[in-house]
Scaffold this motif. Structure first.
Motif, PDB file in Angstrom:
ATOM      1  N   ALA A   1       0.852  -1.198   0.000  1.00 18.32           N
ATOM      2  CA  ALA A   1       0.000   0.000   0.000  1.00 18.32           C
ATOM      3  C   ALA A   1       0.881   1.240   0.000  1.00 18.32           C
ATOM      4  N   GLY A   2       0.284   2.344  -0.426  1.00 21.42           N
ATOM      5  CA  GLY A   2       0.976   3.627  -0.415  1.00 21.42           C
ATOM      6  C   GLY A   2       0.020   4.744  -0.069  1.00 21.42           C
ATOM      7  N   CYS A   3       0.575   5.841   0.446  1.00 20.72           N
ATOM      8  CA  CYS A   3      -0.241   7.023   0.759  1.00 20.72           C
ATOM      9  C   CYS A   3       0.692   8.234   0.814  1.00 20.72           C
ATOM     10  N   GLY A   4       0.105   9.401   0.911  1.00 23.48           N
ATOM     11  CA  GLY A   4       0.883  10.624   1.032  1.00 23.48           C
ATOM     12  C   GLY A   4       1.619  10.679   2.365  1.00 23.48           C
ATOM     13  N   LEU A   5       2.741  11.368   2.376  1.00 24.65           N
ATOM     14  CA  LEU A   5       3.565  11.449   3.577  1.00 24.65           C
ATOM     15  C   LEU A   5       2.830  12.141   4.723  1.00 24.65           C
ATOM     16  N   ASP A   6       2.037  13.171   4.436  1.00 23.62           N
ATOM     17  CA  ASP A   6       1.287  13.865   5.494  1.00 23.62           C
ATOM     18  C   ASP A   6       0.263  12.944   6.137  1.00 23.62           C
ATOM     19  N   ASP A   7      -0.449  12.160   5.327  1.00 21.21           N
ATOM     20  CA  ASP A   7      -1.419  11.201   5.869  1.00 21.21           C
ATOM     21  C   ASP A   7      -0.719  10.158   6.729  1.00 21.21           C
ATOM     22  N   PHE A   8       0.440   9.698   6.274  1.00 17.75           N
ATOM     23  CA  PHE A   8       1.200   8.700   7.025  1.00 17.75           C
ATOM     24  C   PHE A   8       1.635   9.268   8.375  1.00 17.75           C
ATOM     25  N   ARG A   9       2.073  10.510   8.392  1.00 11.12           N
ATOM     26  CA  ARG A   9       2.464  11.161   9.649  1.00 11.12           C
ATOM     27  C   ARG A   9       1.277  11.220  10.612  1.00 11.12           C
ATOM     28  N   ASP A  10       0.106  11.559  10.101  1.00 17.61           N
ATOM     29  CA  ASP A  10      -1.097  11.605  10.943  1.00 17.61           C
ATOM     30  C   ASP A  10      -1.392  10.237  11.555  1.00 17.61           C
ATOM     31  N   VAL A  11      -1.227   9.181  10.774  1.00 21.75           N
ATOM     32  CA  VAL A  11      -1.438   7.823  11.263  1.00 21.75           C
ATOM     33  C   VAL A  11      -0.438   7.507  12.371  1.00 21.75           C
ATOM     34  N   LEU A  12       0.818   7.859  12.160  1.00 18.04           N
ATOM     35  CA  LEU A  12       1.844   7.591  13.172  1.00 18.04           C
ATOM     36  C   LEU A  12       1.562   8.335  14.473  1.00 18.04           C
ATOM     37  N   LEU A  13       1.106   9.568  14.372  1.00 17.90           N
ATOM     38  CA  LEU A  13       0.784  10.335  15.575  1.00 17.90           C
ATOM     39  C   LEU A  13      -0.401   9.721  16.320  1.00 17.90           C
ATOM     40  N   ALA A  14      -1.396   9.257  15.577  1.00 16.14           N
ATOM     41  CA  ALA A  14      -2.541   8.582  16.209  1.00 16.14           C
ATOM     42  C   ALA A  14      -2.099   7.274  16.856  1.00 16.14           C
ATOM     43  N   TRP A  15      -1.202   6.544  16.203  1.00 12.98           N
ATOM     44  CA  TRP A  15      -0.680   5.291  16.758  1.00 12.98           C
ATOM     45  C   TRP A  15       0.097   5.571  18.053  1.00 12.98           C
ATOM     46  N   ARG A  16       0.877   6.659  18.052  1.00 17.62           N
ATOM     47  CA  ARG A  16       1.630   7.028  19.254  1.00 17.62           C
ATOM     48  C   ARG A  16       0.691   7.312  20.422  1.00 17.62           C
ATOM     49  N   GLU A  17      -0.412   7.991  20.143  1.00 14.43           N
ATOM     50  CA  GLU A  17      -1.424   8.243  21.181  1.00 14.43           C
ATOM     51  C   GLU A  17      -1.985   6.940  21.729  1.00 14.43           C
ATOM     52  N   LEU A  18      -2.253   6.003  20.837  1.00 11.65           N
ATOM     53  CA  LEU A  18      -2.816   4.704  21.227  1.00 11.65           C
ATOM     54  C   LEU A  18      -1.850   3.945  22.126  1.00 11.65           C
ATOM     55  N   ILE A  19      -0.596   3.833  21.731  1.00 16.81           N
ATOM     56  CA  ILE A  19       0.318   3.011  22.515  1.00 16.81           C
ATOM     57  C   ILE A  19       0.741   3.705  23.813  1.00 16.81           C
ATOM     58  N   ALA A  20       0.608   5.024  23.867  1.00 19.50           N
ATOM     59  CA  ALA A  20       0.972   5.756  25.080  1.00 19.50           C
ATOM     60  C   ALA A  20      -0.076   5.632  26.167  1.00 19.50           C
ATOM     61  N   GLY A  21      -1.296   5.343  25.765  1.00 17.57           N
ATOM     62  CA  GLY A  21      -2.260   5.417  26.813  1.00 17.57           C
ATOM     63  C   GLY A  21      -3.340   4.457  26.864  1.00 17.57           C
TER      64      GLY A  21
END
Length: 121
Positions: free
Chosen positions: A101-121
């Motif tokens: 799969a592929g996506c834009g870099l900005d969308d990927f960054r948003d996903v990573l930030l949401a994932w960080r929120e998930l694993i942090a809490g």
């Protein structure tokens, strides 16, 4: 890009992505998991690409490879590069959206930030 991030009944993180983007969910859950150090490494690479300090970034995993450039993020299953798995079926199309799969870099960054929120809490 539509996705759902959460934890299952056993407390394990999961990521479900819309059709055509499923490989990102597998990459997040299977390769990144709850490894905050690796997540920060990938986020730093995204920042470097966006600031034009980097041209590209590649991260080889056990099952998937992540490739980033200044425009796009791509995940690809390592098994797609395995010539021993080549099939010779002329009329069959294989469903491989869970493998690449592929996506834009900005969308990927948003996903990573949401994932960080998930694993942090």
């Amino acid at each position: 890009m539509d996705y759902t991030l959460g934890r299952d009944e056993l407390g394990r993180c999961f990521a479900e992505f819309s059709m055509g983007q499923e490989a990102f969910g597998r990459w997040l859950a299977e390769e990144l998991g709850e490894n905050a150090t690796l997540l920060n490494q990938v986020l730093d690479a995204v920042g470097g690409l966006q600031a034009r300090r980097l041209r590209e970034f590649r991260l080889e995993g056990r099952e998937f490879c992540l490739e980033l450039d200044r425009e796009e993020a791509r995940v690809r299953a390592n098994s797609l590069d395995d010539d021993t798995l080549a099939f010779d079926f002329e009329d069959l199309d294989f469903y491989d959206d869970e493998l690449e799969a592929g996506c834009g870099l900005d969308d990927f960054r948003d996903v990573l930030l949401a994932w960080r929120e998930l694993i942090a809490g």
